[in-house]
Enzyme design. Structure first.
Site, PDB file in Angstrom:
ATOM      1  N   TYR A 184      40.102  45.331  30.164  1.00 27.20           N
ATOM      2  CA  TYR A 184      39.261  45.691  31.306  1.00 27.20           C
ATOM      3  C   TYR A 184      40.141  46.378  32.361  1.00 27.20           C
ATOM      4  O   TYR A 184      41.359  46.223  32.372  1.00 27.20           O
ATOM      5  CB  TYR A 184      38.615  44.419  31.866  1.00 27.20           C
ATOM      6  CG  TYR A 184      37.669  44.655  33.010  1.00 27.20           C
ATOM      7  CD1 TYR A 184      36.477  45.362  32.818  1.00 27.20           C
ATOM      8  CD2 TYR A 184      37.953  44.179  34.286  1.00 27.20           C
ATOM      9  CE1 TYR A 184      35.619  45.587  33.874  1.00 27.20           C
ATOM     10  CE2 TYR A 184      37.091  44.405  35.342  1.00 27.20           C
ATOM     11  CZ  TYR A 184      35.929  45.113  35.129  1.00 27.20           C
ATOM     12  OH  TYR A 184      35.073  45.342  36.176  1.00 27.20           O
ATOM     13  N   ASN A 190      41.062  45.935  35.292  1.00 28.09           N
ATOM     14  CA  ASN A 190      42.023  45.224  36.142  1.00 28.09           C
ATOM     15  C   ASN A 190      42.936  44.271  35.370  1.00 28.09           C
ATOM     16  O   ASN A 190      43.595  43.440  35.980  1.00 28.09           O
ATOM     17  CB  ASN A 190      41.290  44.476  37.268  1.00 28.09           C
ATOM     18  CG  ASN A 190      40.448  43.324  36.754  1.00 28.09           C
ATOM     19  OD1 ASN A 190      40.509  42.981  35.578  1.00 28.09           O
ATOM     20  ND2 ASN A 190      39.671  42.723  37.634  1.00 28.09           N
ATOM     21  N   LYS A 191      43.013  44.420  34.068  1.00 28.75           N
ATOM     22  CA  LYS A 191      43.892  43.533  33.297  1.00 28.75           C
ATOM     23  C   LYS A 191      45.301  44.146  33.188  1.00 28.75           C
ATOM     24  O   LYS A 191      45.544  45.242  33.696  1.00 28.75           O
ATOM     25  CB  LYS A 191      43.257  43.248  31.932  1.00 28.75           C
ATOM     26  CG  LYS A 191      41.963  42.437  32.047  1.00 28.75           C
ATOM     27  CD  LYS A 191      42.190  41.003  32.513  1.00 28.75           C
ATOM     28  CE  LYS A 191      41.011  40.243  33.059  1.00 28.75           C
ATOM     29  NZ  LYS A 191      39.794  40.198  32.317  1.00 28.75           N
ATOM     30  N   THR A 192      46.224  43.438  32.508  1.00 31.01           N
ATOM     31  CA  THR A 192      47.632  43.856  32.566  1.00 31.01           C
ATOM     32  C   THR A 192      47.878  45.202  31.898  1.00 31.01           C
ATOM     33  O   THR A 192      48.796  45.920  32.284  1.00 31.01           O
ATOM     34  CB  THR A 192      48.564  42.790  31.956  1.00 31.01           C
ATOM     35  OG1 THR A 192      48.156  42.549  30.612  1.00 31.01           O
ATOM     36  CG2 THR A 192      48.509  41.499  32.758  1.00 31.01           C
TER      37      THR A 192
END
Ligand SMILES: *Cc1c(COP(=O)(O)O)cnc(C)c1O
Length: 390
Positions: free
Chosen positions: A185, A187-189
């Site tokens: 997604y 906003n993930k790493t």
């Protein structure tokens, strides 16, 4: 506040870092004419499996889809119970209900992780699986959890949405439980816009996940339409449409190559915060065990609100007024209307997560932060504590 005047711009809670590599890779994919699941998705799967030391990886369109496919593959269905932490995102619980099973919520410790002792106490003859969440990127106590699951015949599906790249001992998260699910997604790493990955060392589970990710069709689209492949296919189960596009995979391949470098910077930011908050007992920093690598997807501070004259919500308002984006991970599942109304949970049923909820603030930890940003955020938090100390 005095520091407010120092800052002209706002610091977003999160911002992805995408470079020319990702842009060029997407353009190349668009020009190739192959948009959906094809060679880029295959390549991303191979590279990802290598990165997390798992034998199989299946690229899908989200971690929510990955979790859904994983629970389906291990046979979760009506009448079953699935254990999961209450301190998690919507996905972890909703997929259990989509399969007709019952989510059984477990409280967490002050480390934000599912309490494995309480998990064990909640096992019943109906319990089929457990879905630990590596909250914030910190791995759960997998040794103990896997031992209990082994003794009690439970399948382990790891929600590793926060946990790339994380390690438990010298092993990467990705090949420990029966199946592990990752999120890409925005906003993930690492990100593909929307996307997810299923990893496993079990060839049968991998086959089932792949089959169900594409309509239960016995051959995937790549083989179906390539010159070597046959036109013939068979529908063998009512599957889903959860495959990853090559456009997304083109981004993922480039992001994965940067994953360790991204991690090093997040770990550096975390240690700067740790040092800045060390003299401030009102701000408890996220604990990290020595035998793990924390992926540092989140940096969650815990306010000792009894030592302050303002609440967590007021603290957030003050941070936002100073131009600092924040978030809260999470309102525990058992405090949401869905779980209250359908399963009869009261806030006090899982008291430790409920108490944590009133204290936690996620502060920015991402690649667009400068050292000055990090210093400003830490100084603002410490300044608020000084201003509102009881
Ligand atoms: C983000 C997240 C998910 C869902 O990931 P998607 O790729 O957005 O479906 C699941 N579990 C946790 C803990 C998450 O943070």
């Amino acid at each position: 506040m005095a520091v407010e005047a120092l800052r002209q711009h706002t610091i977003p809670f999160f911002a992805p870092l995408l470079g020319d590599e990702e842009i060029d890779s997407v353009v190349e994919t668009l020009r190739s004419g192959w948009l959906t699941t094809g060679p880029k998705a295959k390549r991303f799967e191979q590279l990802f499996a290598e990165a997390v030391a798992a034998e199989h990886a299946i690229a899908v369109n989200s971690c929510t889809s990955a979790l859904h496919l994983a629970l389906e593959a291990v046979g979760v269905g009506p009448g079953d119970e699935v254990l999961l932490p209450t301190l998690t995102f919507a996905s972890t619980g909703e997929i259990v209900m989509h399969l007709g099973a019952t989510p059984v919520l477990v409280d967490c410790g002050s480390d934000f992780l599912m309490d494995v002792g309480e998990m064990e106490a909640k096992i019943t003859p109906r319990t089929k699986a457990v879905v630990p969440v590596h909250y914030g990127g910190h791995p759960c106590d997998m040794e103990r959890l896997l031992r209990i699951a082994g003794e009690r015949g439970l399948r382990v599906i790891e929600d590793a949405a926060h946990a790339l790249p994380a390690r438990y001992g010298d092993r990467p998260i990705g090949g420990l439980g029966d199946i592990t699910c990752f999120s890409f997604y925005a906003n993930k790493t690492i990100t593909t816009g929307e996307g997810g990955m299923v990893t496993t060392n079990d060839a049968e589970l991998a086959d089932r996940v792949r089959l169900m990710s594409m309509h239960g069709i016995s051959k995937d689209a790549w083989k179906r339409f390539s010159a070597e492949g046959a036109w013939y296919y068979e529908i063998t189960a009512p599957g889903y449409k959860f495959n990853m596009t090559d456009i997304a995979a083109a981004i993922g391949i480039q992001q994965l190559a940067k994953s360790d470098r991204f991690w090093e910077r997040r770990a550096e930011i975390a240690s700067r915060y740790d040092a800045a908050f060390a003299p401030t007992p009102e701000v408890v920093t996220p604990p990290t065990e020595l035998h793990v690598q924390n992926a540092w997807h989140l940096y969650v501070i815990r306010l000792q609100t009894e030592l302050l004259t303002i609440s967590r919500n007021e603290f957030i308002t003050q941070l936002n007024d100073a131009g600092i984006g924040t978030s809260v991970h999470y309102l525990p599942l058992h405090m949401h209307p869905l779980y209250r109304d359908r399963f009869g949970y009261a806030n006090s049923d899982l008291p430790r997560a409920a108490d944590l909820f009133d204290r936690i603030i996620s502060i920015p930890i991402h690649l667009k932060l400068t050292d000055d940003d990090v210093e400003f955020i830490a100084a603002t938090v410490n300044g608020l504590v000084d201003e509102y100390r009881r």
